[in-house]
Enzyme design. Structure first.
Site, PDB file in Angstrom:
ATOM      1  N   LYS A  54      -0.482  13.035  -2.896  1.00  0.00           N
ATOM      2  CA  LYS A  54      -0.278  11.768  -2.197  1.00  0.00           C
ATOM      3  C   LYS A  54       1.192  12.261  -1.324  1.00  0.00           C
ATOM      4  O   LYS A  54       1.043  11.456  -0.397  1.00  0.00           O
ATOM      5  CB  LYS A  54       0.099  10.795  -3.310  1.00  0.00           C
ATOM      6  N   GLN A  98       1.748   6.331 -11.676  1.00  0.00           N
ATOM      7  CA  GLN A  98       0.380   7.378 -11.800  1.00  0.00           C
ATOM      8  C   GLN A  98       0.002   7.263 -13.307  1.00  0.00           C
ATOM      9  O   GLN A  98       0.801   7.435 -14.362  1.00  0.00           O
ATOM     10  CB  GLN A  98       0.716   8.751 -11.322  1.00  0.00           C
ATOM     11  N   ASP A 121      -1.129  -0.093  -5.653  1.00  0.00           N
ATOM     12  CA  ASP A 121      -2.571   0.160  -6.475  1.00  0.00           C
ATOM     13  C   ASP A 121      -3.255  -0.862  -6.681  1.00  0.00           C
ATOM     14  O   ASP A 121      -4.382  -0.620  -6.868  1.00  0.00           O
ATOM     15  CB  ASP A 121      -1.820   0.981  -7.799  1.00  0.00           C
TER      16      ASP A 121
HETATM   17  N1  L34 Z   1      -1.750   4.657 -10.740  1.00  0.00           N
HETATM   18  N2  L34 Z   1      -3.182   6.297 -11.435  1.00  0.00           N
HETATM   19  C1  L34 Z   1      -2.664   5.258 -10.437  1.00  0.00           C
HETATM   20  N3  L34 Z   1      -3.330   5.004  -9.220  1.00  0.00           N
HETATM   21  C2  L34 Z   1      -4.524   5.888  -9.069  1.00  0.00           C
HETATM   22  O1  L34 Z   1      -4.967   5.745  -7.696  1.00  0.00           O
HETATM   23  C3  L34 Z   1      -5.045   6.897  -9.598  1.00  0.00           C
HETATM   24  N4  L34 Z   1      -5.947   7.885  -9.529  1.00  0.00           N
HETATM   25  C4  L34 Z   1      -6.811   8.153 -10.350  1.00  0.00           C
HETATM   26  C5  L34 Z   1      -6.066   8.734 -11.835  1.00  0.00           C
HETATM   27  N5  L34 Z   1      -4.641   7.832 -12.055  1.00  0.00           N
HETATM   28  C6  L34 Z   1      -4.418   7.034 -11.079  1.00  0.00           C
HETATM   29  C7  L34 Z   1      -5.998   8.701  -8.621  1.00  0.00           C
HETATM   30  O2  L34 Z   1      -4.894   8.750  -7.734  1.00  0.00           O
HETATM   31  C8  L34 Z   1      -7.599   9.216  -9.976  1.00  0.00           C
HETATM   32  N6  L34 Z   1      -6.924   9.623  -8.709  1.00  0.00           N
HETATM   33  C9  L34 Z   1      -7.429  10.510  -7.797  1.00  0.00           C
HETATM   34  C10 L34 Z   1      -6.870  10.897  -6.719  1.00  0.00           C
HETATM   35  C11 L34 Z   1      -6.959  11.938  -5.992  1.00  0.00           C
HETATM   36  C12 L34 Z   1      -8.250  12.701  -6.235  1.00  0.00           C
HETATM   37  C13 L34 Z   1      -8.721  12.647  -7.447  1.00  0.00           C
HETATM   38  C14 L34 Z   1      -8.558  11.699  -8.221  1.00  0.00           C
HETATM   39  C15 L34 Z   1      -8.336  13.729  -5.189  1.00  0.00           C
HETATM   40  O3  L34 Z   1      -7.748  14.018  -4.334  1.00  0.00           O
HETATM   41  N7  L34 Z   1      -9.416  14.563  -5.549  1.00  0.00           N
HETATM   42  C16 L34 Z   1      -9.741  15.699  -4.784  1.00  0.00           C
HETATM   43  C17 L34 Z   1      -9.648  17.011  -5.527  1.00  0.00           C
HETATM   44  C18 L34 Z   1      -8.463  17.138  -6.073  1.00  0.00           C
HETATM   45  C19 L34 Z   1      -7.989  18.730  -6.848  1.00  0.00           C
HETATM   46  O4  L34 Z   1      -8.634  19.533  -6.297  1.00  0.00           O
HETATM   47  O5  L34 Z   1      -7.351  18.671  -7.734  1.00  0.00           O
HETATM   48  C20 L34 Z   1     -11.389  15.734  -4.423  1.00  0.00           C
HETATM   49  O6  L34 Z   1     -11.559  16.127  -3.319  1.00  0.00           O
HETATM   50  O7  L34 Z   1     -12.012  15.037  -5.303  1.00  0.00           O
END
Ligand code: L34
Length: 296
Positions: A54, A98, A121
């Site tokens: 982020k 988060q 959010d």
């Molecule tokens: N307050 N908590 C709050 N807001 C959110 O919007 C989230 N979320 C979820 C968990 N807790 C939260 C996220 O940000 C899930 N989440 C999230 C955000 C980004 C990614 C996955 C979950 C992401 O970027 N995924 C990538 C791979 C990341 C890696 O390699 O570690 C993908 O390609 O899926």
């Protein structure tokens, strides 16, 4: 069937370019740089990675970002004090806490302490309520990202049978609400399934669109999917792996290799919904900076 891969990463990059352009315009006109703050508690590996993403994405589009990290021993009152300070910090346009939080802290209490006008959010009951009845609001990032993918791939939703697996407040419930709204994407016939659902397989087999958001690795298998279905995989569980340097790999809720050949469209993990979650947060932050949802 040759399936189409929904490239969340590519769409996310495209949207980042759009947002960066808007930021450049604001700055050129002498406006204030949009500013997102993120509170993170403890050292959950997933959370640390997502929060780092982020911050990096903010930098890419020209936002200012501030990360505020607490140890998992932090007290609820200390966290509430930080939220109060961000609520009153005029330079911060929006902020998030988060999730998940340690067990001794009430997530609901924390969410409700956030000024709903800075709740990028979209988790505050005021934003959830407004979203549910179709009023302008901050829509939570993962559901907004899923709808954006459907839109950018021009996937029809009106009158389609859409099955959501999972009933969480941050994905299952809001995405179901959005898909049933009188709009595009929307106008779908939505069924929400969860751990107590009977005949889950039969219900899924009727689905034109399946949103798998229950957080159980490789839960959705080929026998649960109709030929030609659209499958959106929201799962991102870290499972141990000997093949990767980090010692884990990211696993979706869909058994991709066997499900994909039956699909018309499917999202991968990683590179599907995850990157879209991040750009939806950027979009909400831009809306906050422009005071588009809440003018005062
Ligand atoms: N307050 N908590 C709050 N807001 C959110 O919007 C989230 N979320 C979820 C968990 N807790 C939260 C996220 O940000 C899930 N989440 C999230 C955000 C980004 C990614 C996955 C979950 C992401 O970027 N995924 C990538 C791979 C990341 C890696 O390699 O570690 C993908 O390609 O899926």
């Amino acid at each position: 069937m040759p399936y189409n891969l929904i490239d969340g990463k590519a769409i996310a990059n495209q949207i980042k370019t759009e947002i960066a352009g808007e930021v450049a315009e604001i700055i050129a006109k002498g406006g204030k740089r949009p500013h997102l703050a993120v509170i993170i508690v403890g050292h959950d590996g997933g959370s640390e990675a997502y929060v780092a993403h982020k911050a990096k994405s903010c930098e890419q589009v020209g936002f200012r970002s501030t990360t505020i990290a607490f140890e998992d021993t932090v007290g609820e009152s200390e966290l509430l004090k930080e939220i109060d300070s961000l609520n009153n910090n005029a330079d911060v346009d929006g902020f998030i806490v988060q999730l998940p939080l340690p067990k001794h802290i009430s997530e609901q209490k924390i969410i409700e302490a956030i000024d709903y006008r800075k709740d990028v959010d979209g988790f505050h009951p005021i934003n959830v309520g407004k979203m549910s009845i179709g009023l302008p609001s901050y829509v939570s990032a993962t559901p907004a990202g899923i709808l954006e993918l459907l839109k950018r791939y021009d996937i029809a939703t009106a009158g389609k049978n859409c099955v959501v697996i999972g009933r969480s407040n941050i994905v299952g419930k809001p995405v179901a609400m959005l898909l049933m709204q009188k709009a595009y994407p929307g106008d779908a016939t939505v069924t929400i399934c969860h751990s107590r659902t009977k005949n889950l397989k039969e219900i899924c087999r009727e689905a034109d669109i399946i949103i798998a958001a229950l957080g159980r690795p490789e839960f959705l298998t080929a026998d649960m999917v109709k030929e030609g279905a659209v499958v959106i995989d929201v799962g991102t569980t870290r499972v141990p792996s000997e093949q990767t340097k980090s010692g884990f790999r990211l696993c979706g809720d869909v058994k991709f290799d066997e499900v994909a050949p039956k699909c018309s469209y499917i999202t991968p993990v990683p590179g599907g919904v995850g990157p879209m979650t991040i750009v939806s947060l950027l979009r909400n932050t831009l809306l906050a900076a422009k005071k588009e949802i809440y003018p005062t």
